[in-house]
Design an enzyme around this catalytic site. Structure first.
Site, short mmCIF file in Angstrom:
data_model
loop_
_atom_site.label_atom_id
_atom_site.label_comp_id
_atom_site.label_asym_id
_atom_site.label_seq_id
_atom_site.Cartn_x
_atom_site.Cartn_y
_atom_site.Cartn_z
N ASP A 331 42.41 -2.57 11.16
CA ASP A 331 42.34 -1.48 12.53
C ASP A 331 41.00 -1.78 13.17
O ASP A 331 40.24 -2.56 12.94
CB ASP A 331 42.41 -0.19 12.05
CG ASP A 331 42.90 0.78 12.80
OD1 ASP A 331 42.67 0.52 14.18
OD2 ASP A 331 43.38 1.89 12.40
N GLU A 530 43.87 10.83 17.13
CA GLU A 530 43.04 10.43 15.88
C GLU A 530 42.21 11.71 15.24
O GLU A 530 42.75 12.92 15.57
CB GLU A 530 42.29 8.97 16.30
CG GLU A 530 43.15 7.90 16.47
CD GLU A 530 42.65 6.63 16.46
OE1 GLU A 530 41.77 6.54 15.73
OE2 GLU A 530 43.11 5.85 17.40
C1 BGC Z 1 40.62 2.76 22.13
C2 BGC Z 1 41.68 3.15 21.21
C3 BGC Z 1 41.04 2.95 19.87
C4 BGC Z 1 39.75 3.85 19.74
C5 BGC Z 1 39.15 3.67 18.34
C6 BGC Z 1 39.50 3.62 21.89
O1 BGC Z 1 38.26 3.30 22.95
O2 BGC Z 1 41.03 3.34 23.50
O3 BGC Z 1 42.76 2.12 21.28
O4 BGC Z 1 41.85 3.38 18.87
O5 BGC Z 1 38.87 3.59 20.61
O6 BGC Z 1 38.17 4.51 18.19
C1 BGC Z 2 44.25 3.04 15.83
C2 BGC Z 2 45.44 2.32 15.49
C3 BGC Z 2 45.58 1.79 16.84
C4 BGC Z 2 44.18 0.77 17.28
C5 BGC Z 2 44.40 0.02 18.60
C6 BGC Z 2 42.96 2.39 16.36
O1 BGC Z 2 41.94 3.39 16.38
O2 BGC Z 2 43.63 3.63 14.27
O3 BGC Z 2 46.48 3.05 15.44
O4 BGC Z 2 46.78 0.72 16.72
O5 BGC Z 2 43.14 1.69 17.37
O6 BGC Z 2 44.64 1.04 19.68
#
Ligand code: BGC
Ligand code: BGC
Length: 640
Positions: A331, A530
């Site tokens: 991830d 998230e």
């Molecule tokens: C991104 C997401 C990612 C997240 C993780 C964001 O800045 O756009 O895709 O999942 O950061 O913390």
């Molecule tokens: C998320 C994932 C996602 C990745 C890319 C992460 O923060 O947990 O689910 O696929 O970002 O955006």
């Protein structure tokens, strides 16, 4: 030469330095990686021949690669961190768009141009290994403006229709491929066990078997039953899906997260082997059976150890016992969380079985550190070769070498009539009627509503595409407001009964009203994704409660639509409404909400999660064990 430079990075005066020198000598002696790579690869090199078996192509290509080229394949950067020339000089294996990582303008052509540009760089390298682009198409191609946005997984869980989920997978693949992207980080096959988790809506159900069936259906739809969805030979690569987040992402305990101000997301799940096998593993068994090509590791921990470090689960269980032949992706910076020391973190994660690192920012440091670790013997060359073989295998299987560029002809599928109809059907099937009372002894149940009668509509979520789409829509966190094309609930009601028969006032402060008419109040959660969505209270906003109160004072009959990513605590005011419908996060096509409301479609949606009375009843396990009684149990849903 390069090997000597690697040695300079070694911490001095340690045993590992001595060991590293020995390893470098050993590597040089056995000639792997090759000291001087061939400058020009012959045009008839076996790996370039599409007619040869995949494994033969993998072995041939691997034998020609330098260590740097191999580590490059294991590197995935976010597009915003990739400067012109980086794909080429770093031999990058993969690039992704993070949540909201869209090009400007956010059009199909701009996406395809951007990705084809990265591809041109990759194809101009010595070996010409195509780059694999990935994105979170988790409910449609949700980063693309004006794409078809489907209900989030929790709604598909309520619909409980595997064929529908398969069709959504296939439609999502078409819209994603049209922009040059053959890889989605979906489906999320979390078995969520606490609705306070900000990712509950990404989970189909609290029931591992339901998650298994729907996850596998999405994978088959997205990848195509034979792995060739959306791709006629030569017109583009066949797309691949990702089962995520391995393992136990939805089972973390409240209060265990170590990430920022998150409470449960990325936290710790605990249990024994039997629990893991019964409650968390089944969706992965089904995903592997369905041929899923990638698995993403979870940010969370299992019994106190970060999943990215769990060799026993990634290398031994997933790849070994389950026989997963695709590749494992980390991830977002997930391996970094293993240890405060970056070197230790990378060594541990790669040795645990992570094949590709979603870095996502600083690729150079990652590549240097891994070279150093290989030279020092901390990561065996065999582990690197295994990781790269898996990545190359998937690229060959997809036909990416033969058709690396965007299949722009598929652009006509974006928001096509067919996809919109599918989304609307999914929305209708996901509606769960929780309550449908008769306001008085001599009247009948409120629903379905009479499409020829006047309807009053209230609530801050009634006319808001952003709210009804939720997180992971146009932006990582989603956003309230007109963020993309679509039909709001209010617009859908207007379509159903006619604009002249609809009156709308967000806070139910109607200047004129007919008491005996029906008022539909649409409330909901503001978008989140998230850990930002971790919620201790799970309550309606004071504003929403005020609107419900006023509507109840002003009308004899009130229907409450709840737009939320999870069961929430409704409270006495909301529960007193005559009818209550869980609409989840329906996406852009709220026509399906009106289809159920006005009796065009008979409600068949059933709860895929127990619906709580109060947060004190959580976690969900207490419903499952019978210690607590939910307000409405999993499987509940009224019909007529
Ligand atoms: C991104 C997401 C990612 C997240 C993780 C964001 O800045 O756009 O895709 O999942 O950061 O913390
Ligand atoms: C998320 C994932 C996602 C990745 C890319 C992460 O923060 O947990 O689910 O696929 O970002 O955006």
């Amino acid at each position: 030469m390069k090997k000597r430079r690697d040695v300079r990075f070694l911490p001095s005066a340690t045993r590992s330095a001595v060991f590293a020198c020995l390893c470098v000598l050993a590597l040089a002696a056995c000639g792997s990686p090759k000291a001087a790579p061939e400058k020009r690869v012959p045009a008839d090199a076996p790996y370039k021949d599409a007619k040869r078996p995949v494994e033969e192509r993998v072995a041939d290509l691997l034998s020609r690669m330098t260590l740097e080229e191999k580590i490059g394949q294991m590197t995935q950067l976010e597009k915003g961190s990739v400067k012109s020339g980086d794909v080429r000089t770093l031999s990058l294996g993969s690039v992704l768009s993070g949540g909201g990582g869209s090009p400007r303008p956010n059009t199909p052509a701009a996406w395809a141009d951007m990705i084809d540009g990265f591809q041109d760089e990759a194809l101009s390298t010595r070996l010409g290994i195509p780059v694999l682009y990935g994105v979170d198409s988790v409910h449609g191609h949700n980063n693309l403006r004006n794409a078809t946005v489907f209900p989030h997984n929790i709604g598909l869980g309520a619909a409980g229709d595997a064929e529908l989920t398969r069709a959504i997978g296939a439609a999502t693949a078409e819209e994603t491929l049209a922009t040059g992207i053959p890889w989605t980080f979906a489906p999320c096959v979390a078995v969520a066990r606490d609705p306070r988790w900000g990712r509950t809506y990404e989970s189909f159900s609290q029931d591992p078997l339901a998650v298994s069936a729907l996850g596998a259906a999405f994978i088959r739809g997205f990848q195509g039953a034979d792995g060739t969805a959306g791709a006629a030979p030569g017109t583009g690569p066949s797309p691949i899906a990702t089962a995520k987040h391995f393992l136990g992402d939805g089972a973390a305990r409240w209060g265990t997260s170590l990430t920022g101000n998150y409470k449960i997301d990325q936290g710790d799940a605990t249990g024994d082997d039997a629990y893991l096998r019964a409650a968390l593993l089944p969706p992965y068994i089904e995903a592997v059976n369905a041929g899923v090509r990638t698995v993403m590791v979870s940010f969370s921990s299992w019994n106190g150890v970060k999943m990215h470090a769990q060799k026993g689960l990634i290398a031994d269980l997933l790849k070994g016992r389950l026989g997963f032949t695709g590749f494992v992706v980390s991830d977002w910076g997930g391996m970094d969380q293993i240890d405060g020391d970056y070197y230790t973190a990378m060594v541990t994660g790669i040795n645990a079985g992570v094949d590709m690192n979603m870095v996502p920012y600083d690729g150079r440091t990652f590549i240097q550190v891994v070279s150093r670790a290989v030279a020092a013997g901390d990561i065996p060359m065999g582990r690197i070769d295994d990781a790269v073989s898996r990545i190359l295998r998937v690229k060959f299987e997809m036909g990416l070498f033969e058709a690396p560029k965007a299949n722009r002809a598929l652009a006509s599928t974006i928001r096509s009539a067919e996809h919109l109809a599918l989304a609307r059907e999914a929305v209708a099937k996901s509606q769960v009627v929780l309550k449908n009372a008769a306001p008085s002894a001599d009247s009948s149940a409120v629903l379905p509503l009479d499409p020829t009668a006047k309807v009053y509509v209230a609530g801050g979520a009634a006319d808001n595409i952003g709210i009804q789409c939720g997180g992971w829509t146009m932006e990582w966190q989603g956003r309230s407001g007109p963020i993309t094309e679509g039909t709001t609930v209010l617009e859908a009601i207007r379509e159903a009964v006619g604009a002249e028969n609809t009156s709308y006032e967000a806070q139910a402060r109607f200047a004129e009203r007919d008491r005996s008419a029906v008022c539909v109040v649409v409330v909901g959660e503001l978008p989140y994704a998230e850990g930002m969505g971790d919620s201790a209270a799970l309550s309606l906003s004071a504003g929403d409660i005020g609107t419900i109160e006023l509507a109840r004072k002003s009308f004899d009959r009130v229907v409450l639509l709840v737009l939320s990513g999870r069961p929430i605590v409704l409270g006495s005011e909301a529960l007193a409404c005559d009818a209550i419908v869980a609409s989840w996060l329906p996406g852009t096509e709220a026509g399906g909400v009106a289809d159920v409301l006005f009796g065009k479609v008979r409600p068949t949606g059933r709860l895929s999660f127990d619906w709580l009375k109060t947060v004190d009843q959580l976690p969900q396990d207490r419903f499952m064990s019978g210690a607590e009684t939910p307000l409405w149990p999993v499987g509940f849903g009224l019909s007529w």
